[in-house]
Scaffold this motif. Structure first.
Motif, PDB file in Angstrom:
ATOM      1  N   ARG A  50      22.162   5.458  -7.174  1.00  0.00           N
ATOM      2  CA  ARG A  50      20.850   4.918  -7.177  1.00  0.00           C
ATOM      3  C   ARG A  50      20.414   4.862  -5.767  1.00  0.00           C
ATOM      4  NH1 ARG A  50      18.092   5.673 -11.975  1.00  0.00           N
ATOM      5  NH2 ARG A  50      19.227   4.498 -13.843  1.00  0.00           N
ATOM      6  N   GLU A 108      14.697   8.871  -5.150  1.00  0.00           N
ATOM      7  CA  GLU A 108      13.905   9.174  -6.486  1.00  0.00           C
ATOM      8  C   GLU A 108      13.766  10.676  -6.680  1.00  0.00           C
ATOM      9  OE1 GLU A 108      13.189   6.919  -8.974  1.00  0.00           O
ATOM     10  OE2 GLU A 108      13.688   5.067  -8.129  1.00  0.00           O
ATOM     11  N   GLY A 109      13.871  10.945  -7.932  1.00  0.00           N
ATOM     12  CA  GLY A 109      13.750  12.466  -8.346  1.00  0.00           C
ATOM     13  C   GLY A 109      14.932  13.317  -8.117  1.00  0.00           C
ATOM     14  N   THR A 110      16.211  12.805  -7.795  1.00  0.00           N
ATOM     15  CA  THR A 110      17.496  13.535  -7.519  1.00  0.00           C
ATOM     16  C   THR A 110      18.006  13.847  -8.757  1.00  0.00           C
ATOM     17  OG1 THR A 110      18.654  11.490  -7.055  1.00  0.00           O
ATOM     18  CG2 THR A 110      17.647  13.090  -5.031  1.00  0.00           C
ATOM     19  N   HIS A 125      19.622  10.486  -9.834  1.00  0.00           N
ATOM     20  CA  HIS A 125      18.701   9.571 -10.816  1.00  0.00           C
ATOM     21  C   HIS A 125      18.769   9.838 -12.098  1.00  0.00           C
ATOM     22  CE1 HIS A 125      17.153   6.023  -7.921  1.00  0.00           C
ATOM     23  NE2 HIS A 125      17.792   7.091  -7.046  1.00  0.00           N
ATOM     24  N   ALA A 126      18.310  10.967 -12.462  1.00  0.00           N
ATOM     25  CA  ALA A 126      18.230  11.329 -13.802  1.00  0.00           C
ATOM     26  C   ALA A 126      19.353  11.312 -14.624  1.00  0.00           C
ATOM     27  CB  ALA A 126      17.849  13.116 -13.795  1.00  0.00           C
ATOM     28  N   ASP A 184      19.847   7.551 -15.521  1.00  0.00           N
ATOM     29  CA  ASP A 184      18.742   7.221 -16.559  1.00  0.00           C
ATOM     30  C   ASP A 184      19.337   7.565 -17.816  1.00  0.00           C
ATOM     31  OD1 ASP A 184      17.175   6.334 -14.664  1.00  0.00           O
ATOM     32  OD2 ASP A 184      15.746   8.108 -14.240  1.00  0.00           O
ATOM     33  N   ASP A 227      17.208  17.171  -5.399  1.00  0.00           N
ATOM     34  CA  ASP A 227      16.111  17.012  -6.240  1.00  0.00           C
ATOM     35  C   ASP A 227      16.187  17.749  -7.372  1.00  0.00           C
ATOM     36  OD1 ASP A 227      12.822  16.361  -6.493  1.00  0.00           O
ATOM     37  OD2 ASP A 227      13.190  18.392  -6.905  1.00  0.00           O
ATOM     38  N   LEU A 228      16.073  17.306  -8.579  1.00  0.00           N
ATOM     39  CA  LEU A 228      16.311  17.847  -9.956  1.00  0.00           C
ATOM     40  C   LEU A 228      15.690  19.165 -10.119  1.00  0.00           C
ATOM     41  CD1 LEU A 228      17.790  17.552 -12.520  1.00  0.00           C
ATOM     42  CD2 LEU A 228      15.550  16.445 -13.485  1.00  0.00           C
ATOM     43  N   ALA A 229      14.324  19.214  -9.766  1.00  0.00           N
ATOM     44  CA  ALA A 229      13.672  20.513 -10.007  1.00  0.00           C
ATOM     45  C   ALA A 229      14.015  21.676  -9.031  1.00  0.00           C
ATOM     46  CB  ALA A 229      12.052  20.139  -9.268  1.00  0.00           C
ATOM     47  N   GLU A 230      14.459  21.124  -7.986  1.00  0.00           N
ATOM     48  CA  GLU A 230      14.884  22.131  -6.909  1.00  0.00           C
ATOM     49  C   GLU A 230      16.606  22.589  -7.332  1.00  0.00           C
ATOM     50  OE1 GLU A 230      13.762  23.604  -4.250  1.00  0.00           O
ATOM     51  OE2 GLU A 230      11.856  22.747  -4.934  1.00  0.00           O
TER      52      GLU A 230
END
Length: 281
Positions: free
Chosen positions: A101, A105-107, A110-111, A114, A235-238
């Motif tokens: 954590r 955020e956004g990594t 974190h996903a 969650d 980053d999750l999107a990356e």
């Protein structure tokens, strides 16, 4: 590719890593291909999809000829040596949500946290389920590789966007097959999807969803051979872009269709159960 600089052999000619860990422990039996046994355990699993011990038994009964070459290529390489040193075992890394954590955020981290917290899951819990199957454990490179495949399962859910509903699990299994071919993944993924389609009368494009997952797994670089620490920090999107993981459109379409038909995607058999209860009344 294997690297001669990290390969050695012991006094019996067994291939070992630089630290002496054997590729295959001499006591480890050569697995037998037993499709009927796998089908037996699959039918048991259909009655209780939460019985994870049956999943491990299915994989054990369906060894794949490419498994050992894949184990050898990773573990007897510089990358394998690096991963065995920095990520000897993954559950302690994955279950340390306090440290994860602290990443932005956004990594992926974190996903992942969650997802695991929402579902009430832990990496240690998956280890316990695996151990409940009672399979022997050997101090060899096969074991390390197998543990790594097991411990990244829930991370696959996060990276691909597939949930823990019945279809989501089939999709993750076939995504994993695309990465690490296994007849167990094929059986669980496609036979499970056929059972779902047969049991739940619906216009949902189930086979398109699982086929898309399979293709995505083939196009994605091997996650088991990557640094999970580095992946979690991305980053999750990356990360999805780097891994060639697209939006699971047909999976989402299945959920949309089911909901429009009054079917809960997370309890596909509820309607059938209610009908059976009414018939028995």
């Amino acid at each position: 590719m294997t690297d001669a600089s990290v390969i050695s052999t012991d006094s019996k000619g067994v291939e070992c890593a630089a630290d002496g860990t054997p590729l295959r422990h001499p006591d480890r039996a050569i697995p037998k291909y037993e499709p009927l046994k796998a089908w037996h355990h699959f039918r048991i699993l259909l009655k209780d999809k939460e019985d994870t011990a049956e999943v491990f038994k299915i994989f054990e009964a369906l060894p794949h000829k490419t498994f050992m070459p894949r184990v050898r290529d990773l573990t007897l390489s510089e990358q394998g040596e690096k991963l065995r040193s920095s990520e000897a075992e993954l559950p302690s890394i994955l279950d340390d949500h306090e440290s994860l954590r602290k990443l932005p955020e956004g990594t992926v981290a974190h996903a992942y946290c969650d997802f695991m917290e929402r579902e009430g899951l832990t990496a240690a819990g998956l280890v316990a389920e695996s151990e409940a199957a009672g399979r022997p454990i050997y101090p060899d490179l096969i074991q390390w590789y197998g543990f790594r495949l097991r411990d990244t399962h829930d991370l696959m859910h996060v990276l691909t966007g597939y949930g823990r509903d019945a279809l989501g699990e089939q999709c993750v299994l076939l995504f994993t097959h695309g990465q690490n071919p296994s007849h167990g993944h094929l059986l669980l993924g496609y036979a499970g999807s056929f059972h779902m389609k047969k049991t739940v009368k619906s216009g949902a494009p189930v086979f398109k969803a699982v086929r898309q997952a399979h293709k995505t797994g083939v196009a994605c670089p091997s996650i088991v051979g990557m640094s999970i620490r580095e992946l979690l920090a991305m980053d999750l999107a990356e990360a999805r872009k780097m891994l060639n993981i697209p939006e699971p459109t047909w999976y989402h379409e299945c959920h949309r269709v089911w909901r429009s038909e009054g079917i809960d995607p997370y309890d596909l058999l509820a309607e059938r159960k209610e009908a059976e209860q009414l018939a028995a009344a």
